[in-house]
Design an enzyme around this catalytic site. Sequence first.
Site, PDB file in Angstrom:
ATOM      1  N   TYR A  84     -24.500  13.034  -6.357  1.00  0.00           N
ATOM      2  CA  TYR A  84     -23.988  12.793  -7.881  1.00  0.00           C
ATOM      3  C   TYR A  84     -24.729  11.280  -8.291  1.00  0.00           C
ATOM      4  O   TYR A  84     -24.430  10.852  -9.418  1.00  0.00           O
ATOM      5  CB  TYR A  84     -22.450  12.657  -7.763  1.00  0.00           C
ATOM      6  N   HIS A 134     -18.980   8.928  -0.364  1.00  0.00           N
ATOM      7  CA  HIS A 134     -17.534   8.845  -0.500  1.00  0.00           C
ATOM      8  C   HIS A 134     -16.933   9.044   0.915  1.00  0.00           C
ATOM      9  O   HIS A 134     -15.957   8.156   1.276  1.00  0.00           O
ATOM     10  CB  HIS A 134     -17.096   9.899  -1.438  1.00  0.00           C
ATOM     11  N   ARG A 162     -19.516   0.999  -3.500  1.00  0.00           N
ATOM     12  CA  ARG A 162     -19.716   1.357  -2.297  1.00  0.00           C
ATOM     13  C   ARG A 162     -21.089   1.942  -1.752  1.00  0.00           C
ATOM     14  O   ARG A 162     -21.722   2.548  -2.654  1.00  0.00           O
ATOM     15  CB  ARG A 162     -18.760   2.484  -1.747  1.00  0.00           C
TER      16      ARG A 162
HETATM   17  C1  LIG Z   1      -3.366  12.556  -5.256  1.00  0.00           C
HETATM   18  C2  LIG Z   1      -4.875  13.051  -4.617  1.00  0.00           C
HETATM   19  N1  LIG Z   1      -6.044  13.598  -5.375  1.00  0.00           N
HETATM   20  C3  LIG Z   1      -7.045  13.771  -4.816  1.00  0.00           C
HETATM   21  C4  LIG Z   1      -7.529  13.085  -3.728  1.00  0.00           C
HETATM   22  C5  LIG Z   1      -9.029  13.430  -3.161  1.00  0.00           C
HETATM   23  N2  LIG Z   1      -9.520  12.193  -3.356  1.00  0.00           N
HETATM   24  C6  LIG Z   1      -9.548  11.267  -2.163  1.00  0.00           C
HETATM   25  S1  LIG Z   1     -10.362  10.063  -2.686  1.00  0.00           S
HETATM   26  C7  LIG Z   1     -10.493  10.561  -4.114  1.00  0.00           C
HETATM   27  C8  LIG Z   1     -11.348   9.501  -4.837  1.00  0.00           C
HETATM   28  C9  LIG Z   1     -10.698   8.143  -4.916  1.00  0.00           C
HETATM   29  O1  LIG Z   1     -11.443   7.272  -5.922  1.00  0.00           O
HETATM   30  P1  LIG Z   1     -10.958   5.944  -5.894  1.00  0.00           P
HETATM   31  O2  LIG Z   1      -9.675   5.767  -6.330  1.00  0.00           O
HETATM   32  O3  LIG Z   1     -11.981   5.468  -7.214  1.00  0.00           O
HETATM   33  O4  LIG Z   1     -11.484   5.216  -4.670  1.00  0.00           O
HETATM   34  P2  LIG Z   1     -12.571   5.140  -3.777  1.00  0.00           P
HETATM   35  O5  LIG Z   1     -12.877   6.365  -3.031  1.00  0.00           O
HETATM   36  O6  LIG Z   1     -13.864   5.009  -4.796  1.00  0.00           O
HETATM   37  O7  LIG Z   1     -12.549   3.788  -2.906  1.00  0.00           O
HETATM   38  C10 LIG Z   1     -10.173  11.743  -4.229  1.00  0.00           C
HETATM   39  C11 LIG Z   1     -10.291  12.428  -5.592  1.00  0.00           C
HETATM   40  C12 LIG Z   1      -6.387  12.711  -2.971  1.00  0.00           C
HETATM   41  N3  LIG Z   1      -6.649  12.033  -1.777  1.00  0.00           N
HETATM   42  N4  LIG Z   1      -5.188  12.389  -3.392  1.00  0.00           N
END
Ligand SMILES: Cc1ncc(C[n+]2csc(CCOP(=O)(O)OP(=O)(O)O)c2C)c(N)n1
Lengths: 321, 324
Positions: B249, B241, B237
């Site tokens: 980071y 975030h 990406r």
């Molecule tokens: C159960 C849960 N834990 C934590 C979060 C907070 N959170 C939202 S997105 C994210 C990271 C997700 O990473 P990834 O699955 O790799 O998706 P990306 O954002 O990289 O597309 C986190 C920790 C959440 N929304 N739901």
Amino acid sequence: MDREITFGDAVIEALQEEMRRDPSVYLAGECIQVSYDRSPLLEEFGPERVRDTPISETAIIASSLGAAVTGMRPVAHIMFTDFLCCCMDEIVNQVAKIRYMFGGKANPHLVIRVQSAGGGRSAAAQHAQSLESWFIHVPGLRVVFPSTPYDAKGLMKTAIRSDDPVMFFEHNQLRRIKGLVPEEEYTIPLGDADLKREGKDVTVFAYGYLLHAALSAAESLKKEGVDVEVIDPRTLSPLDKDAIFKSVKKTGRLVTVEEGAKTGGVGAEISALVADEVFDYIDAPIKRVAALNTPLPMSPPLEKFVLPNESKIIEAVKTIV
Amino acid sequence: MDKEIMTGMYRNMCKIRRFEEKVSELFAAGRIPGFVHVYIGEEAVAVGACSALMKNDYITSTHRGHGHCIAKGGDLKSMMAELFGRRTGYCKGKGGSMHIADIDLGILGANGIVAAGIPIAVGAALSAKLRGSDQVALSFFGDGASNRSTFHEGINLAAVWKLPVIFLCENNLYAQTTPAWAETAVEDIADRAVAYSIPGKIVDGNDVVAVYETVEEAVKRAREGGGPTLIECKTYRWRGHWEGDPQRYRDQGEVEEWMKKCPIQRFAIHLMKKGIHTEEELKEIDDAVKNEVDEAIQFAEKSPLPDPEEALEDIYASTGRQVT
Ligand SMILES: Cc1ncc(C[n+]2csc(CCOP(=O)(O)OP(=O)(O)O)c2C)c(N)n1
Ligand SMILES: [Mg+2]
């Protein structure tokens, strides 16, 4: 000497002091090494004690429990109140009950730090809930919900030292508010309410972010000749019943304020306690200010309609004075 | 692959890019409330995958869901209006960015809970099987999501029941601020397929043709009763975030390296080399898309906000209203 610091920094100071004092304290949670606010914790204590976890709420809580009953004092981080739903078995069936089930022989001394509680920023139905009332229903858990930097620091230190598991809720709108915090060490006992404002006409019970709404409501009402007393329980379990009863006996009127949905909420419990134990002192119906019984909508006018606020507190007070 | 599909893929990739560029601008300008996660840089994944699906197939999406929705045929106006919290939005303003859904197009929702969509897709696939339909379900999720129990439970269930599901991991190297290497024990998430006795495939997630072909094969297998496949798309990406992320980071050099691997540019070069489109034609496609995005913004801006009382609707089926 008091200094003005933010709520967020006050919590970090508490963690830092307790980690210095007790090597068994460690932190675990998602993305805590690089948090929203820069914190000195990673630098001082290193990644062994400031542990980034995978996105694994169940393992965060259960591993903290396992570490706790074998001698550590973890502070398990859950990003949002909503994500507590991903680890309810761990919290409710394991953490809360282990001491009792084992005949008092286990000490689940962990803190579950909920980093972002509550709504008010259009984060919608899965990032804005207030679910603290669920946890006061579960025997074995302690529930802390501070409203000021001073309370947050003192209560976090006590939470870490507590031999009981403590759910520690930090409202998202409080992170940057400032308040006076002593440089000298202090702690605040669990179960000790704080009279945030004295008054004689009506008692408003409020905590967390809405405590501040209650205080400004009190200021507005003062101009209209209504003298509001605001009591902040600070911890919902244990609950300082005596302080609430004392206030209600003085004013004869009670309004409870909370951000969660009204049905089955904290206010329901407080109202029932008051009706049950100090009924004779009550001169008016007890009013509960809470969110409407809906999931939280994203669109600002909808969210505003659903959530309680200062004017809804004022309205409630006016109906009973 | 025929020309029409390829043109459509290019158009959809541009649509996602232009939509997201505007979304991040509008968010920065305070026009879009709430939480927003944009998909720029990962367009080839959503588009490659959804192009291999039929209109009535299902997808489940994530917090970073705009791209999935567009790729599955979502309507830009309804999407933009939802982001603006308007009554004309996909969810009447109730859901916002993290909950956009279009059940009629098989889009079973973006999701605010990481990895929540994985077992939901399994259920949609089970339903298709029980109804005797040949629909399949595809679940998009991130590298971070693959560490939640729902991932493991969902895939195992689908494998045991041999359901027509495609598990599509978008490995963009980060879960919020945590690098994948720090939170995932395997280097390739596709390796986890072994634990569930299903095929695991690794694809260059910036190569839309490769994504398409891999998903197409998995879809075929699923429709024929062969069960689920786990596909890992390696991608990145470009933006933070969430919109507003200070990105402490990772270093900007890494971002720039990946920006050189732009999936849209790469596909454009492919289309030109193959003589499928000229540069001019590609520009026309992109210009048309930009107009479409602008129209969506105008639509959203002109749309009314919901009346506050609408918050009380859609809680229950029986009355439509919650009675306190
Ligand atoms: C159960 C849960 N834990 C934590 C979060 C907070 N959170 C939202 S997105 C994210 C990271 C997700 O990473 P990834 O699955 O790799 O998706 P990306 O954002 O990289 O597309 C986190 C920790 C959440 N929304 N739901
Ligand atoms: Mg990721």
